[in-house]
Design a protein around this motif. Structure first.
Motif, short mmCIF file in Angstrom:
data_model
loop_
_atom_site.label_atom_id
_atom_site.label_comp_id
_atom_site.label_asym_id
_atom_site.label_seq_id
_atom_site.Cartn_x
_atom_site.Cartn_y
_atom_site.Cartn_z
N SER A 79 59.98 70.92 14.66
CA SER A 79 58.77 71.30 14.91
C SER A 79 57.82 70.90 16.07
O SER A 79 56.86 71.08 16.30
CB SER A 79 57.85 70.91 13.61
N GLY A 80 58.71 70.05 16.65
CA GLY A 80 58.14 69.56 18.10
C GLY A 80 58.32 68.10 18.34
O GLY A 80 58.89 67.27 17.66
N ILE A 81 57.75 67.63 19.71
CA ILE A 81 57.66 66.47 20.07
C ILE A 81 56.29 65.90 20.33
O ILE A 81 55.61 66.70 21.22
CB ILE A 81 58.55 66.32 21.10
N GLY A 82 55.87 64.89 19.92
CA GLY A 82 54.54 64.46 20.48
C GLY A 82 53.30 64.79 19.45
O GLY A 82 53.55 65.43 18.42
N ARG A 83 52.19 64.17 20.00
CA ARG A 83 51.01 64.66 18.97
C ARG A 83 49.77 65.08 19.81
O ARG A 83 49.71 64.82 20.95
CB ARG A 83 50.51 63.32 18.21
N GLU A 84 48.94 65.91 19.22
CA GLU A 84 47.69 66.30 19.81
C GLU A 84 46.64 65.85 18.77
O GLU A 84 47.01 65.63 17.45
CB GLU A 84 47.65 68.04 19.87
N LEU A 85 45.29 66.17 19.22
CA LEU A 85 44.16 65.67 18.47
C LEU A 85 44.15 64.15 18.28
O LEU A 85 45.27 63.43 18.26
CB LEU A 85 43.95 66.62 17.35
N GLY A 86 43.12 63.96 17.59
CA GLY A 86 42.83 62.27 17.28
C GLY A 86 43.17 61.42 18.60
O GLY A 86 43.28 61.88 19.56
N PRO A 87 43.14 60.02 18.18
CA PRO A 87 43.31 59.13 19.21
C PRO A 87 44.63 59.08 20.05
O PRO A 87 44.79 58.94 21.05
CB PRO A 87 43.10 57.77 18.59
N LEU A 88 45.55 59.84 19.38
CA LEU A 88 47.12 59.66 19.89
C LEU A 88 47.14 60.80 21.01
O LEU A 88 47.98 60.74 21.93
CB LEU A 88 48.21 60.06 18.84
N ALA A 89 46.34 61.95 21.02
CA ALA A 89 46.41 62.78 21.96
C ALA A 89 46.18 62.11 23.38
O ALA A 89 46.80 62.79 24.41
CB ALA A 89 45.58 64.22 21.79
N MET A 90 45.21 61.39 23.52
CA MET A 90 45.06 60.83 24.86
C MET A 90 46.10 59.88 25.38
O MET A 90 46.09 59.36 26.52
CB MET A 90 43.63 59.95 24.88
N GLU A 91 47.26 59.67 24.58
CA GLU A 91 48.01 58.45 24.99
C GLU A 91 49.35 59.45 25.40
O GLU A 91 50.49 58.96 25.80
CB GLU A 91 48.50 57.58 23.97
N GLU A 92 49.40 60.60 25.30
CA GLU A 92 50.61 61.66 25.60
C GLU A 92 50.77 61.56 26.97
O GLU A 92 51.83 61.28 27.63
CB GLU A 92 50.68 62.72 24.91
N PHE A 93 49.87 61.91 27.84
CA PHE A 93 50.09 61.99 29.33
C PHE A 93 49.06 60.86 29.95
O PHE A 93 48.22 61.14 30.44
CB PHE A 93 49.71 63.48 29.90
N CYS A 94 49.79 59.75 29.76
CA CYS A 94 49.05 58.55 30.17
C CYS A 94 49.99 57.49 30.66
O CYS A 94 51.02 57.25 30.02
CB CYS A 94 48.02 58.01 28.83
N ASN A 95 49.28 56.85 31.60
CA ASN A 95 50.17 55.39 32.21
C ASN A 95 49.51 54.38 31.40
O ASN A 95 48.39 53.97 31.83
CB ASN A 95 49.63 55.43 33.76
N LYS A 96 50.43 53.99 30.51
CA LYS A 96 49.87 52.79 29.62
C LYS A 96 50.45 51.53 30.46
O LYS A 96 51.37 50.91 30.34
CB LYS A 96 50.44 52.56 28.33
N ARG A 97 49.67 51.13 31.42
CA ARG A 97 50.03 50.22 32.59
C ARG A 97 49.59 48.69 32.12
O ARG A 97 48.57 48.30 31.79
CB ARG A 97 48.94 50.53 33.83
#
Length: 454
Positions: A431-449
């Protein structure tokens, strides 16, 4: 070919030219260059623009709803519901962007001297499907634009009009023209984008085949992917105080968007004590429908997205019946030039049959009988998919106990699956990889520096 074909009539309404290679190269370059500016705007400034986007969606609701009713056949009342949710998603990220992007202190011996910053990464490609033309884009675009990424958006070839309308909304809201660019790209041009170092990742919602192809190209080029693919979600009924009401809930949920939803409850898993009454009730409901123009109030059954989709759906059902399943209702095309199919009820679907492992993307209900909790869990998990699930019981602890054992990205206890801005959406297995919506969506294409201060 980017073309609007009304699935209720089969009429070709409008055609849009596919982008040239030069236009794609220019769009990618503009998106990449705009990132340098867009990322420097304050989070609050980007959030204010997302609020404006939400406002325009609400102002243009009637116009936008009719566009997708023509493009992919959605009932007008469902189209308006999609638009309300879409606007709420933009508002949600506008209201929470600053909190979601705040520095996160690292716990440990260096407490107070190390933080994780959340920063954008660049130009991201979105490949979106036709079944929820506005909502699917919002799930991808809202968190990424609020974070500071720029967006190239390739919509489904059957949704070019809504794709253009969305781009116009962003521009009218004041979002820079190059921060969100609509592209009528070919599959070959998608590959070119993913091979280009200016692209930093791709989010795709669609079929397993499309997801696998895009992930292979992205992986080869070391690009991050988010994939939201198919589902065959279980709707587990362990017991019920009112079987008729439970059947009504199951039927209404399954037939939403004419069954064309990845997280639609495609497999009803019902305890043997309720099974006969549940099947009888849901079969009767499947025989009562009114096909017609999805923009007219009296219509209760909309077409599928295309004639090809309708024919494929009927092929799946007929082959499953030929393999031994029992057809209690529907299962065929409705006469006429459109993409209408009869609501379908199947029982006795067994392992090895086509519908047992494949996703039925249309108004088909499969009902399975189980004798206990263990059998319900085993059947719920016997699928290559793992998107969502719902478990019902008059005993909340029993429902929770069964839900804990289901292999899925989302489990709903004593309520139907629902998509809301604050609830993370995504699955496991195929069914896929990763998450959309909620707080997790902003962490998918994000540099957690990490920033460490001596």
């Amino acid at each position: 070919m980017y073309r609007v074909t009304n699935p209720a009539t089969g009429e070709v309404v409008e055609e849009f030219p596919t982008a040239t290679d030069a236009e794609i190269a220019d769009a990618l370059d503009r998106s990449h260059r705009e990132f340098a500016s867009w990322r420097t705007r304050s989070v609050s400034e980007r959030a204010a623009l997302m609020h404006k986007v939400a406002e325009i969606y609400r102002e243009r609701q009637d116009e936008l709803a009719r566009i997708i009713s023509t493009e992919m056949g959605k009932l007008l009342k469902e189209a308006k519901g999609e638009l309300a949710l879409t606007a709420n998603i933009y508002d949600y990220y506008a209201e929470n962007a600053e909190a979601f992007t705040a520095d996160e202190p690292v716990k440990g011996t260096d407490a107070g001297k190390a933080v994780i910053q959340k920063r954008p990464v660049g130009s991201i490609l979105g490949i979106m499907p036709w079944n929820y033309p506005y909502y699917q884009v919002a799930r991808f675009a809202a968190p990424n634009l609020a974070l500071g990424n720029t967006v190239l958006l390739k919509h489904a070839p059957s949704c070019p009009r809504s794709a253009a309308a969305m781009e116009q909304i962003f521009h009218d809201a004041g979002v820079p023209a190059d921060a969100y660019i609509n592209i009528y790209a070919t599959n070959e041009q998608v590959e070119q984008i993913l091979e280009d170092p200016r692209n930093q990742g791709v989010s795709l919602t669609g079929s397993e085949r499309a997801g696998s192809a895009v992930a292979a190209i992205a992986g080869k080029n070391l690009k991050k992917v988010v994939l939201e693919l198919g589902g065959s979600d279980p709707f587990v009924v362990l017991d019920a105080a009112d079987v008729e009401q439970m059947a009504e809930t199951a039927f209404r949920t399954r037939l939403g968007n004419t069954g064309q939803a990845c997280n639609s409850p495609k497999r009803m898993i019902v305890h043997e004590d309720l099974y006969e009454d549940f099947v009888a009730s849901i079969t009767e409901k499947a025989k009562n429908y009114t096909p017609g123009d999805p923009t007219e109030e009296g219509t209760t059954l909309a077409p599928l997205s295309s004639r090809a989709a309708a024919e494929n759906f009927v092929d799946q059902v007929k082959e499953t019946v030929s393999q031994g399943a029992t057809l209690l209702a529907g299962g065929d095309l409705i006469d006429g030039p459109g993409a209408f199919v009869q609501p379908t009820v199947l029982t006795d679907v067994k392992p090895g049959m086509r519908a047992y492992k494949e996703e039925l993307f249309g108004p088909a209900i499969m009902v399975f009988k189980v004798s206990d909790e263990d059998e319900a869990v085993a059947l719920a998990n016997d699928t290559p998919f793992g998107l969502g699930s719902a478990v019902f019981s008059t005993d909340p602890e029993k429902a929770r106990r069964v839900g804990e054992q289901i292999d899925a990205g989302m489990v709903f206890i004593n309520e139907t699956e629902a998509s809301k801005p604050h609830l993370p959406f995504g699955g496991v297995k195929r069914s896929g990889i990763g998450r959309e919506l909620g707080p997790l969506a902003m962490e998918e294409f994000c540099n957690k520096r990490l920033v460490k201060i001596a």
